[in-house]
Design a protein around this motif. Structure first.
Motif, PDB file in Angstrom:
ATOM      1  N   PRO A  87       1.027  -1.248  -0.113  1.00  0.00           N
ATOM      2  CA  PRO A  87      -0.267   0.098   0.036  1.00  0.00           C
ATOM      3  C   PRO A  87       0.727   1.343  -0.159  1.00  0.00           C
ATOM      4  O   PRO A  87       0.353   2.330  -0.222  1.00  0.00           O
ATOM      5  N   ILE A  88       2.096   1.112   0.148  1.00  0.00           N
ATOM      6  CA  ILE A  88       3.056   2.282   0.114  1.00  0.00           C
ATOM      7  C   ILE A  88       4.015   2.173  -0.911  1.00  0.00           C
ATOM      8  O   ILE A  88       5.037   2.754  -0.986  1.00  0.00           O
ATOM      9  N   ALA A  89       3.798   1.121  -2.036  1.00  0.00           N
ATOM     10  CA  ALA A  89       4.505   0.978  -3.285  1.00  0.00           C
ATOM     11  C   ALA A  89       5.828   0.630  -2.638  1.00  0.00           C
ATOM     12  O   ALA A  89       6.749   1.137  -3.367  1.00  0.00           O
ATOM     13  N   ARG A  90       6.216  -0.120  -1.750  1.00  0.00           N
ATOM     14  CA  ARG A  90       7.361  -0.576  -0.948  1.00  0.00           C
ATOM     15  C   ARG A  90       8.324   0.749  -0.919  1.00  0.00           C
ATOM     16  O   ARG A  90       9.435   0.741  -1.013  1.00  0.00           O
ATOM     17  N   GLY A  91       7.676   1.809  -0.241  1.00  0.00           N
ATOM     18  CA  GLY A  91       8.288   3.091   0.130  1.00  0.00           C
ATOM     19  C   GLY A  91       8.403   3.903  -1.119  1.00  0.00           C
ATOM     20  O   GLY A  91       8.861   5.134  -0.820  1.00  0.00           O
ATOM     21  N   ASP A  92       8.117   3.754  -2.113  1.00  0.00           N
ATOM     22  CA  ASP A  92       8.180   4.388  -3.379  1.00  0.00           C
ATOM     23  C   ASP A  92       7.296   5.929  -3.202  1.00  0.00           C
ATOM     24  O   ASP A  92       7.455   6.828  -3.755  1.00  0.00           O
ATOM     25  N   VAL A  93       6.155   5.756  -2.356  1.00  0.00           N
ATOM     26  CA  VAL A  93       5.269   7.042  -2.227  1.00  0.00           C
ATOM     27  C   VAL A  93       6.235   8.071  -1.546  1.00  0.00           C
ATOM     28  O   VAL A  93       5.724   9.344  -1.808  1.00  0.00           O
ATOM     29  N   GLU A  94       7.289   7.842  -0.894  1.00  0.00           N
ATOM     30  CA  GLU A  94       7.819   8.738  -0.173  1.00  0.00           C
ATOM     31  C   GLU A  94       8.440   9.735  -1.004  1.00  0.00           C
ATOM     32  O   GLU A  94       8.776  11.092  -0.588  1.00  0.00           O
ATOM     33  N   HIS A  95       8.647   9.325  -2.135  1.00  0.00           N
ATOM     34  CA  HIS A  95       9.431  10.318  -3.070  1.00  0.00           C
ATOM     35  C   HIS A  95       8.499  11.096  -4.261  1.00  0.00           C
ATOM     36  O   HIS A  95       8.760  11.879  -5.081  1.00  0.00           O
ATOM     37  N   VAL A  96       7.080  10.968  -3.932  1.00  0.00           N
ATOM     38  CA  VAL A  96       6.216  11.586  -4.777  1.00  0.00           C
ATOM     39  C   VAL A  96       5.701  12.965  -4.250  1.00  0.00           C
ATOM     40  O   VAL A  96       5.424  13.031  -3.068  1.00  0.00           O
ATOM     41  N   THR A  97       5.826  14.021  -4.843  1.00  0.00           N
ATOM     42  CA  THR A  97       5.640  15.180  -4.643  1.00  0.00           C
ATOM     43  C   THR A  97       4.332  15.467  -3.839  1.00  0.00           C
ATOM     44  O   THR A  97       4.352  16.100  -2.874  1.00  0.00           O
ATOM     45  N   GLU A  98       3.302  15.236  -4.514  1.00  0.00           N
ATOM     46  CA  GLU A  98       1.892  15.515  -3.988  1.00  0.00           C
ATOM     47  C   GLU A  98       1.791  14.912  -2.865  1.00  0.00           C
ATOM     48  O   GLU A  98       1.138  15.352  -1.922  1.00  0.00           O
ATOM     49  N   GLN A 141       4.258  14.277  -0.482  1.00  0.00           N
ATOM     50  CA  GLN A 141       5.227  14.821   0.140  1.00  0.00           C
ATOM     51  C   GLN A 141       4.241  16.208   0.788  1.00  0.00           C
ATOM     52  O   GLN A 141       4.391  16.818   1.938  1.00  0.00           O
ATOM     53  N   GLU A 142       3.556  16.898   0.015  1.00  0.00           N
ATOM     54  CA  GLU A 142       2.758  18.249   0.145  1.00  0.00           C
ATOM     55  C   GLU A 142       1.808  17.785   1.183  1.00  0.00           C
ATOM     56  O   GLU A 142       1.482  18.581   1.875  1.00  0.00           O
ATOM     57  N   VAL A 143       0.981  17.017   0.788  1.00  0.00           N
ATOM     58  CA  VAL A 143      -0.270  16.572   1.659  1.00  0.00           C
ATOM     59  C   VAL A 143       0.404  16.367   3.325  1.00  0.00           C
ATOM     60  O   VAL A 143      -0.128  16.624   4.134  1.00  0.00           O
ATOM     61  N   ALA A 144       1.514  15.370   3.307  1.00  0.00           N
ATOM     62  CA  ALA A 144       2.203  14.969   4.459  1.00  0.00           C
ATOM     63  C   ALA A 144       2.556  16.153   5.277  1.00  0.00           C
ATOM     64  O   ALA A 144       2.398  16.157   6.428  1.00  0.00           O
ATOM     65  N   ARG A 145       3.299  17.222   4.863  1.00  0.00           N
ATOM     66  CA  ARG A 145       3.718  18.537   5.438  1.00  0.00           C
ATOM     67  C   ARG A 145       2.428  19.150   5.877  1.00  0.00           C
ATOM     68  O   ARG A 145       2.329  19.973   7.128  1.00  0.00           O
ATOM     69  N   LYS A 146       1.322  19.359   5.022  1.00  0.00           N
ATOM     70  CA  LYS A 146       0.092  19.850   5.502  1.00  0.00           C
ATOM     71  C   LYS A 146      -0.254  19.341   7.016  1.00  0.00           C
ATOM     72  O   LYS A 146      -0.708  20.144   7.613  1.00  0.00           O
ATOM     73  N   HIS A 147      -0.509  18.095   6.892  1.00  0.00           N
ATOM     74  CA  HIS A 147      -0.785  17.434   8.281  1.00  0.00           C
ATOM     75  C   HIS A 147       0.292  16.978   9.175  1.00  0.00           C
ATOM     76  O   HIS A 147      -0.298  16.448  10.346  1.00  0.00           O
ATOM     77  N   GLY A 148       1.170  17.464   9.040  1.00  0.00           N
ATOM     78  CA  GLY A 148       2.552  16.934   9.865  1.00  0.00           C
ATOM     79  C   GLY A 148       2.463  15.469   9.927  1.00  0.00           C
ATOM     80  O   GLY A 148       2.801  14.628  11.180  1.00  0.00           O
ATOM     81  N   ALA A 149       2.427  14.763   8.776  1.00  0.00           N
ATOM     82  CA  ALA A 149       2.455  13.423   8.840  1.00  0.00           C
ATOM     83  C   ALA A 149       3.487  12.941   7.842  1.00  0.00           C
ATOM     84  O   ALA A 149       4.514  13.762   7.399  1.00  0.00           O
ATOM     85  N   THR A 150       3.492  11.525   7.371  1.00  0.00           N
ATOM     86  CA  THR A 150       4.628  11.191   6.363  1.00  0.00           C
ATOM     87  C   THR A 150       3.846  10.756   5.187  1.00  0.00           C
ATOM     88  O   THR A 150       2.633  10.593   5.352  1.00  0.00           O
ATOM     89  N   PRO A 151       4.288  10.696   4.153  1.00  0.00           N
ATOM     90  CA  PRO A 151       3.810  10.256   2.888  1.00  0.00           C
ATOM     91  C   PRO A 151       3.332   8.875   3.124  1.00  0.00           C
ATOM     92  O   PRO A 151       2.423   8.346   2.213  1.00  0.00           O
ATOM     93  N   GLU A 206      -9.784  18.395  -0.707  1.00  0.00           N
ATOM     94  CA  GLU A 206      -8.570  18.919  -1.451  1.00  0.00           C
ATOM     95  C   GLU A 206      -7.577  18.021  -1.260  1.00  0.00           C
ATOM     96  O   GLU A 206      -6.755  18.042  -2.529  1.00  0.00           O
ATOM     97  N   ASP A 207      -7.000  17.439  -0.273  1.00  0.00           N
ATOM     98  CA  ASP A 207      -6.131  16.493  -0.477  1.00  0.00           C
ATOM     99  C   ASP A 207      -6.338  15.307  -1.511  1.00  0.00           C
ATOM    100  O   ASP A 207      -5.619  15.014  -2.079  1.00  0.00           O
ATOM    101  N   MET A 208      -7.501  14.795  -1.160  1.00  0.00           N
ATOM    102  CA  MET A 208      -7.934  13.715  -1.944  1.00  0.00           C
ATOM    103  C   MET A 208      -8.037  14.001  -3.721  1.00  0.00           C
ATOM    104  O   MET A 208      -7.281  13.407  -4.445  1.00  0.00           O
ATOM    105  N   ALA A 209      -8.389  15.235  -3.916  1.00  0.00           N
ATOM    106  CA  ALA A 209      -8.106  15.570  -5.297  1.00  0.00           C
ATOM    107  C   ALA A 209      -6.721  15.674  -5.919  1.00  0.00           C
ATOM    108  O   ALA A 209      -6.430  15.448  -6.892  1.00  0.00           O
ATOM    109  N   LYS A 210      -5.924  16.374  -4.813  1.00  0.00           N
ATOM    110  CA  LYS A 210      -4.484  16.498  -5.144  1.00  0.00           C
ATOM    111  C   LYS A 210      -3.856  14.887  -5.549  1.00  0.00           C
ATOM    112  O   LYS A 210      -3.221  14.717  -6.392  1.00  0.00           O
ATOM    113  N   LEU A 211      -4.088  13.837  -4.584  1.00  0.00           N
ATOM    114  CA  LEU A 211      -3.587  12.668  -4.635  1.00  0.00           C
ATOM    115  C   LEU A 211      -4.353  11.786  -5.914  1.00  0.00           C
ATOM    116  O   LEU A 211      -3.813  11.205  -6.708  1.00  0.00           O
TER     117      LEU A 211
END
Length: 266
Positions: free
Chosen positions: A181-192, A194-204, A243-248
């Motif tokens: 579900p996290i593409a074996r860590g590859d989601v960490e490098h996806v800009t969108e 990362q942006e949603v994660a920063r907004k919520h103080g979370a991780t990609p 907004e988050d869901m639309a971005k993703l």
């Protein structure tokens, strides 16, 4: 079926898997996904021992395992299921999957064997894994017992729109369970992400798991440490807005991390 579980892929070492499952149960996980003695699992015994040693009642858990392609004929399904139950030390599993629709898979013979196990109470639900829409339609048509779930790869880089739409139909009603579900860590490098994660103080990674939950699917991420287990667990508290869901949902990048040559989509 709890919407967040723990996967045990690539936990072949007994001690590592045992400790990981115990930690998962301590954190709060109640859904454990394992499989037969092939393909980098080899861990049903460790899973069963960890459950037995835990203070969590078996009835509070949702345990799933799988039948490999080589055992999908009538006698093979029964033998595989009984051996899995023996290794797990359990009288039943909550969900038994057809792991891949390859090898000895025959829709009628395979699902007749699964239905017999369900009738006898050895399994609670019948599942399939890595089934396309066409294969799932065929399975539903020939199976006497309902197909409860289809386990597939899914994440924001592989959103599985057609499969989600089909499974959510009222006349189908098949749960989607998601590995990688996290593409074996590859989601960490996806800009969108990362942006949603920063907004919520979370991780990609947490954002990816929250995105899946908003899509009404169950995720079974693999975690190798207690910190990783807790990080995944905390994704349950992450609420994404429209907004988050639309971005993703607008992510253009596509990636499939599990893509065997004999996979039905190839």
């Amino acid at each position: 079926m709890p919407m967040l579980g723990v996967g045990t892929f690539d936990h072949a070492d007994y001690d590592t898997c045992y400790e990981n499952v115990q930690q998962a149960l301590d954190v709060g996980y109640r859904h454990i996904d394992t499989t037969e003695q092939v393909e980098a699992y080899y861990n049903e015994e460790a899973v069963g021992d960890a459950v037995a040693a835990s203070s969590v009642d078996r009835e509070s858990l949702f345990v799933a395992t799988k039948v490999p392609p080589a055992d999908l004929d009538q006698s093979g399904v029964r033998r595989s299921a009984e051996e899995s139950l023996d290794r797990l030390g359990m009288e039943y599993v909550d969900l038994l999957y057809v792991h891949w629709p390859t090898g000895k898979y025959d829709p009628v013979e395979t699902f007749d064997a699964f239905a017999a196990l369900r009738e006898e109470g050895l399994i609670e639900e019948i599942g399939v894994s890595n089934f396309t829409v066409d294969l799932l339609k065929e399975a539903i048509d020939v199976a006497d017992a309902p197909i409860f779930a289809n386990q597939v790869e899914m994440h924001p880089l592989l959103p599985q729109e057609d499969l989600r739409e089909f499974c959510s139909r009222d006349d189908v009603d098949v749960e989607l369970v998601v590995y990688s579900p996290i593409a074996r860590g590859d989601v960490e490098h996806v800009t969108e992400l990362q942006e949603v994660a920063r907004k919520h103080g979370a991780t990609p990674e947490q954002v990816s798991l929250a995105w899946l939950r908003e899509k009404n699917v169950t995720a079974i991420p693999r975690a190798t440490t207690e910190d990783h287990l807790r990080e995944n667990w905390l994704s349950l508290a992450l609420e994404l807005d429209d907004e988050d869901m639309a971005k993703l949902d607008a992510i253009k990048e596509r990636e499939r991390v599990v893509n065997r040559d004999d996979a039905p989509w190839n």
